[in-house]
Design a protein around this motif. Structure first.
Motif, PDB file in Angstrom:
ATOM      1  N   PHE A  33       0.828  -1.199   0.000  1.00  0.00           N
ATOM      2  CA  PHE A  33       0.000   0.000   0.000  1.00  0.00           C
ATOM      3  C   PHE A  33       0.868   1.255   0.000  1.00  0.00           C
ATOM      4  O   PHE A  33       0.633   2.188  -0.768  1.00  0.00           O
ATOM      5  CB  PHE A  33      -0.930  -0.016   1.218  1.00  0.00           C
ATOM      6  N   VAL A  34       1.900   1.270   0.838  1.00  0.00           N
ATOM      7  CA  VAL A  34       2.804   2.414   0.904  1.00  0.00           C
ATOM      8  C   VAL A  34       3.498   2.620  -0.441  1.00  0.00           C
ATOM      9  O   VAL A  34       3.634   3.750  -0.907  1.00  0.00           O
ATOM     10  CB  VAL A  34       3.842   2.228   2.044  1.00  0.00           C
ATOM     11  N   GLU A  35       3.912   1.527  -1.084  1.00  0.00           N
ATOM     12  CA  GLU A  35       4.555   1.624  -2.397  1.00  0.00           C
ATOM     13  C   GLU A  35       3.609   2.236  -3.426  1.00  0.00           C
ATOM     14  O   GLU A  35       4.031   3.021  -4.278  1.00  0.00           O
ATOM     15  CB  GLU A  35       5.018   0.253  -2.871  1.00  0.00           C
ATOM     16  N   ARG A  36       2.341   1.920  -3.339  1.00  0.00           N
ATOM     17  CA  ARG A  36       1.358   2.473  -4.282  1.00  0.00           C
ATOM     18  C   ARG A  36       1.160   3.964  -4.083  1.00  0.00           C
ATOM     19  O   ARG A  36       0.794   4.667  -5.027  1.00  0.00           O
ATOM     20  CB  ARG A  36       0.009   1.769  -4.138  1.00  0.00           C
ATOM     21  N   LEU A  37       1.350   4.452  -2.847  1.00  0.00           N
ATOM     22  CA  LEU A  37       1.193   5.886  -2.608  1.00  0.00           C
ATOM     23  C   LEU A  37       2.219   6.675  -3.407  1.00  0.00           C
ATOM     24  O   LEU A  37       1.926   7.752  -3.908  1.00  0.00           O
ATOM     25  CB  LEU A  37       1.366   6.217  -1.117  1.00  0.00           C
ATOM     26  N   GLY A  38       3.446   6.126  -3.492  1.00  0.00           N
ATOM     27  CA  GLY A  38       4.508   6.771  -4.250  1.00  0.00           C
ATOM     28  C   GLY A  38       4.935   8.098  -3.660  1.00  0.00           C
ATOM     29  O   GLY A  38       4.285   8.652  -2.786  1.00  0.00           O
ATOM     30  N   GLY A  39       6.044   8.607  -4.147  1.00  0.00           N
ATOM     31  CA  GLY A  39       6.535   9.921  -3.744  1.00  0.00           C
ATOM     32  C   GLY A  39       6.915  10.005  -2.271  1.00  0.00           C
ATOM     33  O   GLY A  39       7.047   9.010  -1.581  1.00  0.00           O
ATOM     34  N   GLU A  40       7.091  11.238  -1.836  1.00  0.00           N
ATOM     35  CA  GLU A  40       7.428  11.503  -0.436  1.00  0.00           C
ATOM     36  C   GLU A  40       6.215  11.206   0.435  1.00  0.00           C
ATOM     37  O   GLU A  40       5.116  11.658   0.149  1.00  0.00           O
ATOM     38  CB  GLU A  40       7.834  12.974  -0.264  1.00  0.00           C
ATOM     39  N   THR A  41       6.420  10.445   1.482  1.00  0.00           N
ATOM     40  CA  THR A  41       5.324  10.092   2.372  1.00  0.00           C
ATOM     41  C   THR A  41       5.648  10.543   3.781  1.00  0.00           C
ATOM     42  O   THR A  41       6.689  10.192   4.322  1.00  0.00           O
ATOM     43  CB  THR A  41       5.084   8.571   2.376  1.00  0.00           C
ATOM     44  N   ASP A  42       4.786  11.372   4.355  1.00  0.00           N
ATOM     45  CA  ASP A  42       4.935  11.766   5.751  1.00  0.00           C
ATOM     46  C   ASP A  42       4.548  10.585   6.626  1.00  0.00           C
ATOM     47  O   ASP A  42       4.076   9.568   6.140  1.00  0.00           O
ATOM     48  CB  ASP A  42       4.022  12.947   6.076  1.00  0.00           C
ATOM     49  N   GLU A  43       4.715  10.741   7.896  1.00  0.00           N
ATOM     50  CA  GLU A  43       4.302   9.688   8.821  1.00  0.00           C
ATOM     51  C   GLU A  43       2.792   9.516   8.711  1.00  0.00           C
ATOM     52  O   GLU A  43       2.039  10.479   8.790  1.00  0.00           O
ATOM     53  CB  GLU A  43       4.693  10.054  10.247  1.00  0.00           C
ATOM     54  N   ILE A  44       2.365   8.274   8.486  1.00  0.00           N
ATOM     55  CA  ILE A  44       0.936   8.000   8.327  1.00  0.00           C
ATOM     56  C   ILE A  44       0.559   6.742   9.097  1.00  0.00           C
ATOM     57  O   ILE A  44       1.408   5.926   9.429  1.00  0.00           O
ATOM     58  CB  ILE A  44       0.523   7.825   6.851  1.00  0.00           C
ATOM     59  N   ARG A  45      -0.729   6.609   9.353  1.00  0.00           N
ATOM     60  CA  ARG A  45      -1.282   5.394   9.946  1.00  0.00           C
ATOM     61  C   ARG A  45      -2.074   4.664   8.870  1.00  0.00           C
ATOM     62  O   ARG A  45      -2.845   5.270   8.149  1.00  0.00           O
ATOM     63  CB  ARG A  45      -2.167   5.731  11.124  1.00  0.00           C
ATOM     64  N   ILE A  46      -1.853   3.355   8.807  1.00  0.00           N
ATOM     65  CA  ILE A  46      -2.505   2.518   7.806  1.00  0.00           C
ATOM     66  C   ILE A  46      -3.276   1.416   8.516  1.00  0.00           C
ATOM     67  O   ILE A  46      -2.714   0.719   9.362  1.00  0.00           O
ATOM     68  CB  ILE A  46      -1.463   1.875   6.868  1.00  0.00           C
ATOM     69  N   SER A  60       2.003   1.957  11.620  1.00  0.00           N
ATOM     70  CA  SER A  60       2.488   3.326  11.506  1.00  0.00           C
ATOM     71  C   SER A  60       3.715   3.329  10.618  1.00  0.00           C
ATOM     72  O   SER A  60       4.657   2.572  10.857  1.00  0.00           O
ATOM     73  CB  SER A  60       2.873   3.883  12.884  1.00  0.00           C
ATOM     74  N   LEU A  61       3.684   4.161   9.594  1.00  0.00           N
ATOM     75  CA  LEU A  61       4.847   4.359   8.736  1.00  0.00           C
ATOM     76  C   LEU A  61       5.535   5.623   9.216  1.00  0.00           C
ATOM     77  O   LEU A  61       4.921   6.689   9.286  1.00  0.00           O
ATOM     78  CB  LEU A  61       4.426   4.514   7.271  1.00  0.00           C
ATOM     79  N   HIS A  62       6.822   5.507   9.529  1.00  0.00           N
ATOM     80  CA  HIS A  62       7.584   6.626  10.072  1.00  0.00           C
ATOM     81  C   HIS A  62       8.369   7.340   8.976  1.00  0.00           C
ATOM     82  O   HIS A  62       8.574   6.803   7.895  1.00  0.00           O
ATOM     83  CB  HIS A  62       8.525   6.135  11.174  1.00  0.00           C
ATOM     84  N   HIS A  63       8.821   8.548   9.298  1.00  0.00           N
ATOM     85  CA  HIS A  63       9.576   9.369   8.350  1.00  0.00           C
ATOM     86  C   HIS A  63      10.799   8.645   7.790  1.00  0.00           C
ATOM     87  O   HIS A  63      11.187   8.873   6.656  1.00  0.00           O
ATOM     88  CB  HIS A  63      10.018  10.682   9.003  1.00  0.00           C
ATOM     89  N   ASP A  64      11.402   7.755   8.583  1.00  0.00           N
ATOM     90  CA  ASP A  64      12.603   7.041   8.131  1.00  0.00           C
ATOM     91  C   ASP A  64      12.275   5.830   7.261  1.00  0.00           C
ATOM     92  O   ASP A  64      13.169   5.087   6.853  1.00  0.00           O
ATOM     93  CB  ASP A  64      13.467   6.621   9.326  1.00  0.00           C
ATOM     94  N   GLY A  65      10.992   5.592   6.990  1.00  0.00           N
ATOM     95  CA  GLY A  65      10.586   4.471   6.144  1.00  0.00           C
ATOM     96  C   GLY A  65      10.302   3.187   6.895  1.00  0.00           C
ATOM     97  O   GLY A  65       9.907   2.193   6.299  1.00  0.00           O
ATOM     98  N   SER A  66      10.473   3.188   8.217  1.00  0.00           N
ATOM     99  CA  SER A  66      10.195   1.975   8.995  1.00  0.00           C
ATOM    100  C   SER A  66       8.693   1.834   9.216  1.00  0.00           C
ATOM    101  O   SER A  66       7.957   2.808   9.278  1.00  0.00           O
ATOM    102  CB  SER A  66      10.942   1.997  10.337  1.00  0.00           C
ATOM    103  N   LEU A  67       8.253   0.600   9.348  1.00  0.00           N
ATOM    104  CA  LEU A  67       6.844   0.284   9.527  1.00  0.00           C
ATOM    105  C   LEU A  67       6.699  -0.490  10.823  1.00  0.00           C
ATOM    106  O   LEU A  67       7.334  -1.521  11.002  1.00  0.00           O
ATOM    107  CB  LEU A  67       6.344  -0.562   8.345  1.00  0.00           C
ATOM    108  N   ASP A  68       5.875   0.020  11.744  1.00  0.00           N
ATOM    109  CA  ASP A  68       5.628  -0.645  13.017  1.00  0.00           C
ATOM    110  C   ASP A  68       4.156  -1.009  13.127  1.00  0.00           C
ATOM    111  O   ASP A  68       3.293  -0.247  12.697  1.00  0.00           O
ATOM    112  CB  ASP A  68       5.975   0.283  14.195  1.00  0.00           C
ATOM    113  N   GLU A  69       3.884  -2.171  13.734  1.00  0.00           N
ATOM    114  CA  GLU A  69       2.492  -2.528  13.972  1.00  0.00           C
ATOM    115  C   GLU A  69       2.008  -1.757  15.185  1.00  0.00           C
ATOM    116  O   GLU A  69       2.722  -1.582  16.159  1.00  0.00           O
ATOM    117  CB  GLU A  69       2.337  -4.030  14.204  1.00  0.00           C
ATOM    118  N   GLY A  70       0.789  -1.283  15.108  1.00  0.00           N
ATOM    119  CA  GLY A  70       0.198  -0.486  16.176  1.00  0.00           C
ATOM    120  C   GLY A  70       0.199   0.980  15.788  1.00  0.00           C
ATOM    121  O   GLY A  70       1.084   1.448  15.104  1.00  0.00           O
ATOM    122  N   CYS A  71      -0.835   1.681  16.198  1.00  0.00           N
ATOM    123  CA  CYS A  71      -0.946   3.107  15.871  1.00  0.00           C
ATOM    124  C   CYS A  71      -1.005   3.942  17.136  1.00  0.00           C
ATOM    125  O   CYS A  71      -1.393   3.517  18.154  1.00  0.00           O
ATOM    126  CB  CYS A  71      -2.188   3.375  15.036  1.00  0.00           C
TER     127      CYS A  71
END
Length: 71
Positions: A33-46, A60-71
């Motif tokens: 899903f994050v790959e489909r968003l494309g471009g610069e992505t701010d911190e978001i909850r999915i 939660s997708l963080h500014h550094d590109g890491s993905l953690d479970e839990g919001c």
């Protein structure tokens, strides 16, 4: 043996975007899903929901590109 392909729906709160995905796990669906968003992505909850069971997980997708479970 590989895991079966499952059907998921992913939804981001900001920006307001959703997609239907085919993946082997909740994590894989969130990353796709994050790959489909494309471009610069701010911190978001999915939120990712499995279509067959209705089970939901939040990531939660963080500014550094890491993905953690839990919001």
């Amino acid at each position: 043996m590989s895991l079966p392909i499952r059907h998921f729906r992913a939804h981001a709160e900001a920006p307001e975007v959703s997609a239907v995905l085919h993946a082997q796990s909740f994590e894989e669906a969130a990353l796709e899903f994050v790959e489909r968003l494309g471009g610069e992505t701010d911190e978001i909850r999915i939120t990712v929901s499995e279509s067959a069971t209705g089970e939901r997980r939040c990531f939660s997708l963080h500014h550094d590109g890491s993905l953690d479970e839990g919001c």
